[in-house]
Scaffold this motif. Structure first.
Motif, PDB file in Angstrom:
ATOM      1  N   MET A 188      85.946 -82.500 -44.708  1.00  0.00           N
ATOM      2  CA  MET A 188      85.247 -83.592 -44.482  1.00  0.00           C
ATOM      3  C   MET A 188      85.364 -84.231 -42.935  1.00  0.00           C
ATOM      4  N   LYS A 189      86.520 -84.084 -42.238  1.00  0.00           N
ATOM      5  CA  LYS A 189      86.744 -84.582 -41.116  1.00  0.00           C
ATOM      6  C   LYS A 189      85.769 -83.775 -40.146  1.00  0.00           C
ATOM      7  N   GLU A 190      85.490 -82.649 -40.439  1.00  0.00           N
ATOM      8  CA  GLU A 190      84.481 -81.647 -39.535  1.00  0.00           C
ATOM      9  C   GLU A 190      83.173 -82.513 -39.614  1.00  0.00           C
ATOM     10  N   ALA A 191      82.705 -83.227 -40.735  1.00  0.00           N
ATOM     11  CA  ALA A 191      81.480 -83.784 -40.876  1.00  0.00           C
ATOM     12  C   ALA A 191      81.441 -85.194 -40.335  1.00  0.00           C
ATOM     13  N   PHE A 204      80.585 -86.610 -47.790  1.00  0.00           N
ATOM     14  CA  PHE A 204      80.737 -85.370 -48.858  1.00  0.00           C
ATOM     15  C   PHE A 204      79.089 -84.746 -48.575  1.00  0.00           C
ATOM     16  N   ALA A 205      78.310 -85.494 -49.042  1.00  0.00           N
ATOM     17  CA  ALA A 205      76.832 -84.968 -48.996  1.00  0.00           C
ATOM     18  C   ALA A 205      76.692 -84.225 -47.791  1.00  0.00           C
ATOM     19  N   LYS A 206      76.947 -84.760 -46.518  1.00  0.00           N
ATOM     20  CA  LYS A 206      76.544 -83.970 -45.201  1.00  0.00           C
ATOM     21  C   LYS A 206      77.476 -82.818 -45.058  1.00  0.00           C
ATOM     22  N   MET A 207      78.927 -82.841 -45.469  1.00  0.00           N
ATOM     23  CA  MET A 207      79.432 -81.608 -45.698  1.00  0.00           C
ATOM     24  C   MET A 207      79.020 -80.570 -46.316  1.00  0.00           C
ATOM     25  N   GLY A 236      74.987 -89.206 -41.257  1.00  0.00           N
ATOM     26  CA  GLY A 236      76.423 -89.815 -40.562  1.00  0.00           C
ATOM     27  C   GLY A 236      77.166 -90.269 -41.941  1.00  0.00           C
ATOM     28  N   GLY A 237      77.957 -91.142 -41.760  1.00  0.00           N
ATOM     29  CA  GLY A 237      78.679 -91.615 -42.728  1.00  0.00           C
ATOM     30  C   GLY A 237      78.214 -92.612 -43.847  1.00  0.00           C
TER      31      GLY A 237
END
Length: 132
Positions: A1-4, A16-19, A37-38
């Motif tokens: 998730m860090k990449e996202a 999580f959804a973005k990832m 985003g977050g």
């Protein structure tokens, strides 16, 4: 998730959804980074405002598998929760959600726009984010 974009201490349901989207639709990653985003509420506003070429905001009608579901907290409209719709049966849908009981869980919900959620009692269903 860090990449996202996730960082230690941040809420992570929207990351999580973005990832999931970035790992599923590799070729659309740059577009998702412009709009998702977050923050659940900021992600929704970005998509609604047309900041994405590939995502659209859905505020009525049936839910579809793969949609990102966005809820809004009653006590703080700037915050909410997100999940990915994984199963649909009429007005009942299942969402895989991060940060639910500090893990990832599949939860059944009733499609009821603008109303209190049957599971997340302190949140209302706002909208869905969907691929165009």
């Amino acid at each position: 998730m860090k990449e996202a974009g996730w960082y230690s201490g941040a809420s992570w349901c929207m990351y999580f959804a973005k990832m999931v989207y970035e790992n599923t639709y590799h070729n659309l990653k740059d577009d998702f980074r412009k709009s998702l985003g977050g923050s659940t509420q900021l992600s929704w506003k970005n998509v609604k405002a047309g900041k994405s070429d590939t995502l659209k905001a859905v505020k009525s009608g049936p839910v579809k598998g793969g949609d990102i579901v966005i809820w809004q907290n009653y006590d703080n409209a700037a915050t909410g929760h997100a999940g990915i719709v994984t199963k649909v049966n009429g007005d009942i849908y299942e969402a895989t959600e991060g940060k639910t009981n500090n893990g990832i869980n599949k939860i059944k919900h009733v499609l009821n726009y603008g109303k209190a959620d049957n599971h997340h009692k302190n949140k209302k269903l706002l909208f869905f984010i969907r691929l165009k």
